[in-house]
Design a protein around this motif. Structure first.
Motif, PDB file in Angstrom:
ATOM      1  N   LYS A 226       0.827  -1.209   0.000  1.00 32.61           N
ATOM      2  CA  LYS A 226       0.000   0.000   0.000  1.00 32.61           C
ATOM      3  C   LYS A 226       0.862   1.260   0.000  1.00 32.61           C
ATOM      4  O   LYS A 226       0.579   2.220  -0.697  1.00 32.61           O
ATOM      5  N   ILE A 227       1.904   1.235   0.807  1.00 33.40           N
ATOM      6  CA  ILE A 227       2.770   2.400   0.914  1.00 33.40           C
ATOM      7  C   ILE A 227       3.532   2.613  -0.385  1.00 33.40           C
ATOM      8  O   ILE A 227       3.667   3.727  -0.880  1.00 33.40           O
ATOM      9  N   TYR A 228       3.984   1.503  -0.951  1.00 34.06           N
ATOM     10  CA  TYR A 228       4.677   1.597  -2.227  1.00 34.06           C
ATOM     11  C   TYR A 228       3.754   2.143  -3.304  1.00 34.06           C
ATOM     12  O   TYR A 228       4.131   3.014  -4.090  1.00 34.06           O
ATOM     13  N   GLU A 229       2.545   1.630  -3.306  1.00 29.75           N
ATOM     14  CA  GLU A 229       1.557   2.088  -4.293  1.00 29.75           C
ATOM     15  C   GLU A 229       1.307   3.586  -4.159  1.00 29.75           C
ATOM     16  O   GLU A 229       1.231   4.308  -5.147  1.00 29.75           O
ATOM     17  N   PHE A 230       1.225   4.043  -2.939  1.00 30.31           N
ATOM     18  CA  PHE A 230       0.962   5.455  -2.728  1.00 30.31           C
ATOM     19  C   PHE A 230       2.132   6.313  -3.205  1.00 30.31           C
ATOM     20  O   PHE A 230       1.936   7.370  -3.817  1.00 30.31           O
ATOM     21  N   ALA A 231       3.337   5.855  -2.923  1.00 31.05           N
ATOM     22  CA  ALA A 231       4.528   6.592  -3.375  1.00 31.05           C
ATOM     23  C   ALA A 231       4.529   6.694  -4.893  1.00 31.05           C
ATOM     24  O   ALA A 231       4.809   7.757  -5.460  1.00 31.05           O
ATOM     25  N   ASP A 232       4.176   5.616  -5.531  1.00 32.88           N
ATOM     26  CA  ASP A 232       4.128   5.593  -6.985  1.00 32.88           C
ATOM     27  C   ASP A 232       3.033   6.530  -7.502  1.00 32.88           C
ATOM     28  O   ASP A 232       3.232   7.261  -8.475  1.00 32.88           O
ATOM     29  N   PHE A 233       1.927   6.506  -6.808  1.00 32.04           N
ATOM     30  CA  PHE A 233       0.814   7.390  -7.158  1.00 32.04           C
ATOM     31  C   PHE A 233       1.228   8.859  -7.064  1.00 32.04           C
ATOM     32  O   PHE A 233       0.912   9.670  -7.939  1.00 32.04           O
ATOM     33  N   ILE A 234       1.952   9.192  -6.021  1.00 29.57           N
ATOM     34  CA  ILE A 234       2.434  10.561  -5.856  1.00 29.57           C
ATOM     35  C   ILE A 234       3.327  10.954  -7.032  1.00 29.57           C
ATOM     36  O   ILE A 234       3.233  12.052  -7.570  1.00 29.57           O
ATOM     37  N   ASN A 235       4.189  10.055  -7.437  1.00 28.36           N
ATOM     38  CA  ASN A 235       5.047  10.333  -8.596  1.00 28.36           C
ATOM     39  C   ASN A 235       4.228  10.648  -9.835  1.00 28.36           C
ATOM     40  O   ASN A 235       4.499  11.616 -10.545  1.00 28.36           O
ATOM     41  N   THR A 236       3.234   9.825 -10.081  1.00 30.52           N
ATOM     42  CA  THR A 236       2.377  10.041 -11.237  1.00 30.52           C
ATOM     43  C   THR A 236       1.671  11.387 -11.152  1.00 30.52           C
ATOM     44  O   THR A 236       1.606  12.139 -12.127  1.00 30.52           O
TER      45      THR A 236
ATOM     46  N   MET B 180      -3.567   0.799 -12.725  1.00 33.81           N
ATOM     47  CA  MET B 180      -2.458   0.545 -11.827  1.00 33.81           C
ATOM     48  C   MET B 180      -2.754   0.783 -10.358  1.00 33.81           C
ATOM     49  O   MET B 180      -2.271   0.065  -9.503  1.00 33.81           O
ATOM     50  N   TYR B 181      -3.520   1.810 -10.058  1.00 28.94           N
ATOM     51  CA  TYR B 181      -3.753   2.134  -8.656  1.00 28.94           C
ATOM     52  C   TYR B 181      -5.109   1.633  -8.190  1.00 28.94           C
ATOM     53  O   TYR B 181      -6.057   1.613  -8.962  1.00 28.94           O
ATOM     54  N   SER B 182      -5.192   1.253  -6.945  1.00 33.47           N
ATOM     55  CA  SER B 182      -6.486   0.902  -6.386  1.00 33.47           C
ATOM     56  C   SER B 182      -7.375   2.132  -6.473  1.00 33.47           C
ATOM     57  O   SER B 182      -6.946   3.247  -6.215  1.00 33.47           O
ATOM     58  N   SER B 183      -8.611   1.888  -6.836  1.00 38.30           N
ATOM     59  CA  SER B 183      -9.492   3.013  -7.171  1.00 38.30           C
ATOM     60  C   SER B 183      -9.672   3.964  -5.990  1.00 38.30           C
ATOM     61  O   SER B 183      -9.818   5.169  -6.178  1.00 38.30           O
TER      62      SER B 183
END
Lengths: 119, 119
Positions: free
Chosen positions: A95-105, B6-9
């Motif tokens: 989850k944390i990794y996903e969020f970091a990636d989301f922030i980058n995007t 890619m991201y959870s909705s």
DNA sequence: CAAAGATACATAAGAAAATTATGTATAAGC
DNA sequence: GCTTATACATAATTTTCTTATGTATCTTTG
């Protein structure tokens, strides 16, 4: 719940689970009220978690086997400690990794620099 | 809508308005379908906006006086261009700033570095 | 040239996730 | 003794998105 003093509520939607999993992955054992206070403290009251959002989420995480609970008596009051299971620890990391990636995007989309690296 | 490959909705909830306002503040005039394609392109399909979320939002923004529309005929098809009003331009700036600040707060919460500066 | 896919709009039913409100109860501070 | 803080919980409502459906035109490809 999420009562947000500083940010529009829509912005914070969907981040609660990430926040809770992060805190639990650092502190091992926390109870609900403690989580609300910690978030308030760490964010300078910019993000304030309300009980109406938090408790249902914690119950859901327990039902999914992501956390386990231990109820402790503090005087005559109860306190319900939550801790990550093995599955939960994995999930937290993801989850944390996903969020970091989301922030980058989002940084790319919104022209914010520099980008965030999750190490 | 938001169909997120890619991201959870849940993660993306609440960012749609910020994204749309940002794009409109850069390109001045855009139509719905164009917005969906631009986001897809800029995010490498990590964020895909669906029509079910986008069109209602655009209509709402228009009702609030944040955008104005101009309908253009392309052959026999119509295209509805959206552009920010003066109010909308202010709002866009605020929204983007708010998001940048939110990212900073989340970075602190999640121990991600470095923090994002909105210049 | 017909079918499939892309372009371009729109809305409605349903789900998910939060807000707001309410409820109970104990402990601490003034 | 009253107010605030601690500590749990849930239920009604709202917001926001997903999924599904609908209409119609234009372009590409076999």
């Amino acid at each position: 719940m999420y009562l947000c003093v500083m940010y529009s509520s829509e912005l914070i939607k969907g981040t609660l689970k990430t926040i809770v999993l992060k805190l639990l992955s650092e502190t091992k054992q926390m109870y609900g009220y403690e989580i609300t206070q910690k978030v308030k403290e760490l964010t300078d009251s910019k993000i304030v978690i309300t009980e109406g959002a938090l408790y249902p989420l914690l119950h859901q995480l327990e039902a999914e086997g992501i956390v386990t609970t231990e109820t402790v008596n503090i005087g005559k009051r109860i306190r319900k400690y939550y801790s990550l299971t093995q599955t939960g620890t994995e999930r937290a990391k993801d989850k944390i990794y996903e969020f970091a990636d989301f922030i980058n995007t989002m940084n790319i989309l919104l022209d914010l620099k520099p980008s965030v690296k999750y190490v």
